[in-house]
Enzyme design. Sequence first.
Site, PDB file in Angstrom:
ATOM      1  N   GLU A 259       2.410 -13.222  -4.233  1.00  8.26           N
ATOM      2  CA  GLU A 259       1.106 -12.552  -4.136  1.00  8.26           C
ATOM      3  C   GLU A 259       1.167 -11.395  -3.153  1.00  8.26           C
ATOM      4  O   GLU A 259       0.518 -11.435  -2.108  1.00  8.26           O
ATOM      5  CB  GLU A 259       0.040 -13.507  -3.622  1.00  8.26           C
ATOM      6  CG  GLU A 259      -0.004 -14.820  -4.294  1.00  8.26           C
ATOM      7  CD  GLU A 259      -0.636 -15.880  -3.409  1.00  8.26           C
ATOM      8  OE1 GLU A 259      -1.043 -16.897  -3.969  1.00  8.26           O
ATOM      9  OE2 GLU A 259      -0.724 -15.686  -2.187  1.00  8.26           O
ATOM     10  N   PRO A 260       1.903 -10.362  -3.458  1.00  8.15           N
ATOM     11  CA  PRO A 260       2.031  -9.265  -2.499  1.00  8.15           C
ATOM     12  C   PRO A 260       0.769  -8.392  -2.463  1.00  8.15           C
ATOM     13  O   PRO A 260       0.201  -8.079  -3.499  1.00  8.15           O
ATOM     14  CB  PRO A 260       3.214  -8.466  -3.045  1.00  8.15           C
ATOM     15  CG  PRO A 260       3.226  -8.754  -4.512  1.00  8.15           C
ATOM     16  CD  PRO A 260       2.685 -10.144  -4.678  1.00  8.15           C
ATOM     17  N   ARG A 298      -7.379  -1.112  11.734  1.00 10.96           N
ATOM     18  CA  ARG A 298      -6.127  -1.813  12.030  1.00 10.96           C
ATOM     19  C   ARG A 298      -5.522  -1.500  13.397  1.00 10.96           C
ATOM     20  O   ARG A 298      -5.036  -2.411  14.070  1.00 10.96           O
ATOM     21  CB  ARG A 298      -5.106  -1.556  10.912  1.00 10.96           C
ATOM     22  CG  ARG A 298      -5.517  -2.162   9.567  1.00 10.96           C
ATOM     23  CD  ARG A 298      -4.512  -1.826   8.484  1.00 10.96           C
ATOM     24  NE  ARG A 298      -3.160  -2.020   8.955  1.00 10.96           N
ATOM     25  CZ  ARG A 298      -2.550  -3.187   9.018  1.00 10.96           C
ATOM     26  NH1 ARG A 298      -3.151  -4.262   8.593  1.00 10.96           N
ATOM     27  NH2 ARG A 298      -1.333  -3.282   9.487  1.00 10.96           N
ATOM     28  N   TYR A 302      -5.419  -4.968  15.155  1.00  8.48           N
ATOM     29  CA  TYR A 302      -4.093  -5.595  15.134  1.00  8.48           C
ATOM     30  C   TYR A 302      -3.060  -4.857  15.980  1.00  8.48           C
ATOM     31  O   TYR A 302      -1.906  -5.267  16.026  1.00  8.48           O
ATOM     32  CB  TYR A 302      -3.543  -5.632  13.698  1.00  8.48           C
ATOM     33  CG  TYR A 302      -4.397  -6.372  12.700  1.00  8.48           C
ATOM     34  CD1 TYR A 302      -4.722  -7.713  12.891  1.00  8.48           C
ATOM     35  CD2 TYR A 302      -4.844  -5.734  11.541  1.00  8.48           C
ATOM     36  CE1 TYR A 302      -5.487  -8.392  11.963  1.00  8.48           C
ATOM     37  CE2 TYR A 302      -5.611  -6.417  10.604  1.00  8.48           C
ATOM     38  CZ  TYR A 302      -5.929  -7.742  10.818  1.00  8.48           C
ATOM     39  OH  TYR A 302      -6.680  -8.404   9.897  1.00  8.48           O
ATOM     40  N   CYS A 328     -18.920   5.562  19.206  1.00 10.49           N
ATOM     41  CA  CYS A 328     -19.284   5.382  20.610  1.00 10.49           C
ATOM     42  C   CYS A 328     -18.776   4.046  21.105  1.00 10.49           C
ATOM     43  O   CYS A 328     -19.525   3.071  21.276  1.00 10.49           O
ATOM     44  CB  CYS A 328     -20.782   5.534  20.791  1.00 10.49           C
ATOM     45  SG  CYS A 328     -21.230   7.245  20.548  1.00 10.49           S
ATOM     46  N   TYR A 356      -5.503  -2.983   3.588  1.00  8.15           N
ATOM     47  CA  TYR A 356      -6.426  -3.440   4.636  1.00  8.15           C
ATOM     48  C   TYR A 356      -7.004  -2.282   5.443  1.00  8.15           C
ATOM     49  O   TYR A 356      -7.199  -2.388   6.643  1.00  8.15           O
ATOM     50  CB  TYR A 356      -5.739  -4.455   5.555  1.00  8.15           C
ATOM     51  CG  TYR A 356      -5.084  -5.562   4.770  1.00  8.15           C
ATOM     52  CD1 TYR A 356      -5.874  -6.509   4.119  1.00  8.15           C
ATOM     53  CD2 TYR A 356      -3.706  -5.624   4.612  1.00  8.15           C
ATOM     54  CE1 TYR A 356      -5.289  -7.502   3.343  1.00  8.15           C
ATOM     55  CE2 TYR A 356      -3.123  -6.617   3.834  1.00  8.15           C
ATOM     56  CZ  TYR A 356      -3.915  -7.543   3.210  1.00  8.15           C
ATOM     57  OH  TYR A 356      -3.342  -8.512   2.442  1.00  8.15           O
TER      58      TYR A 356
HETATM   59  C1  PLP Z   1      -3.888 -11.801   2.062  1.00  7.00           C
HETATM   60  C2  PLP Z   1      -3.157 -12.696   1.160  1.00  7.00           C
HETATM   61  C3  PLP Z   1      -1.988 -12.261   0.513  1.00  7.00           C
HETATM   62  C4  PLP Z   1      -1.388 -10.886   0.728  1.00  7.00           C
HETATM   63  O1  PLP Z   1      -0.680 -10.756   1.914  1.00  7.00           O
HETATM   64  P1  PLP Z   1       0.140  -9.412   2.243  1.00  7.00           P
HETATM   65  O2  PLP Z   1       0.689  -9.613   3.593  1.00  7.00           O
HETATM   66  O3  PLP Z   1      -0.810  -8.262   2.154  1.00  7.00           O
HETATM   67  O4  PLP Z   1       1.193  -9.256   1.206  1.00  7.00           O
HETATM   68  C5  PLP Z   1      -1.386 -13.136  -0.342  1.00  7.00           C
HETATM   69  N1  PLP Z   1      -1.876 -14.384  -0.572  1.00  7.00           N
HETATM   70  C6  PLP Z   1      -3.003 -14.832   0.031  1.00  7.00           C
HETATM   71  C7  PLP Z   1      -3.499 -16.193  -0.267  1.00  7.00           C
HETATM   72  C8  PLP Z   1      -3.678 -14.007   0.910  1.00  7.00           C
HETATM   73  O5  PLP Z   1      -4.781 -14.472   1.529  1.00  7.00           O
END
Ligand code: PLP
Length: 413
Positions: A259-260, A298, A302, A328, A356
């Site tokens: 899931e990238p 970000r 982060y 501000c 993000y």
């Molecule tokens: C946010 C998320 C991702 C993606 O993560 P990346 O670091 O952007 O690749 C994949 N799986 C789940 C469940 C997420 O919450």
Amino acid sequence: MKRTDLLHIVQKHGAPVYAYDSNKIISQFNRLTDAFKGVNNLRLNYAAKALSNLAILRLMNSLGSGLDTVSIQEVKLGLLAGFKPESIIYTPNGVSLEEIEEAAALGVQINIDNLSILEQFGAKHPDIPVCIRINPHVMAGGNSNISVGHIDSKFGISIHQIPHLLRIVELTNMNINGIHMHTGSDILDIDVFLYASEILFETAKNFKNLDFIDFGSGFKVPYREGDIQTNIEELGKKLTTRFNEFCSAYGKDLTLAFEPGKFLVSEAGHFLAKVNVVKQTTSTVFASVDSGFNHLIRPMLYGSAHEIVNISNPKGRERYYSVVGYICETDTFGNNRRINEISEGDILCFKNAGAYCFTMASNYNSRYRPAEVLWHEGKAYLIRERETFDDILNKQVDQKELFEPKKEKAAAK
Ligand SMILES: *Cc1c(COP(=O)(O)O)cnc(C)c1O
């Protein structure tokens, strides 16, 4: 995307603006696919929360990607963008049973990450296949930066709870068709990732009807020179071998899923903002742009180091600047950066602004969220208009009769 393409986009659509390069998204998608070409069934589910504009979702769908969603709203966006329900996986954390049931009714793959909901869902809907999210609790050398799914993470079902999980599955007679982990950490060390994968394989052996194993994400992309990035090709080779071995032993060709989010869209994005003021103080030269953490949070949230380039003056002498916003509140984008000499009116480009960035933008300080533009085959397509004052007022209920100014009351007498 060339510098002149970016300037062209600002000319046409104004600043601040997000610009995404479809070419880069496509090449990242292909790179990941190639790295796992040795797997019979590979599935990439793009993580919608990284960048959820419909045009981006449609692009992903056209590439053959699936979609990873974390809210019912993302599920609906995905369906609207043309994804088939079966190409969508719904991987929420801490949501209500009702929301999970709503997603299940839309026909998407459900992924459950706690035993309480698993038990309730299984008792009510034993026939709906469910994936379970595991927390493998892998720590590498005690460094939490390279740990995956650490012990106090709120995500996933602990591997130590597998006996309880199995009892629930047996008693409800539910169908577990997938095993998943997503640890949220970057994959810096492939061996650590492979070690976590072993735990996933070990867990998978407990379930007889699996269709897929989902290894989540965490692919790291470089932000600045010298940054560690995930060696996708090496990971591809090693995990492919191990996955195919597992499938043989399991007796079924399972699907390997990822899931990238960041890997696919981060480098495709450019955030373009105009310099309002160059301000010399006793210690620093500030360049203030027409933006802030309302548009790109970000760096403040982060500590992300987005590279900043002055695309209006690429040959100018390099000088040190602190690039800040117009909110501000302290909203520093970068401290003491070496940037080609900046003049007021110049356009600065913030790199790695695909993932993000827009999706975390807000209206803080009652500012408008920026426009978004997709650069596709040499042309700029507007994919989101810049907000207007109406958007600031949208959904506000103006109870004006509650608070009439005193003076006017007196005048009415
Ligand atoms: C946010 C998320 C991702 C993606 O993560 P990346 O670091 O952007 O690749 C994949 N799986 C789940 C469940 C997420 O919450």
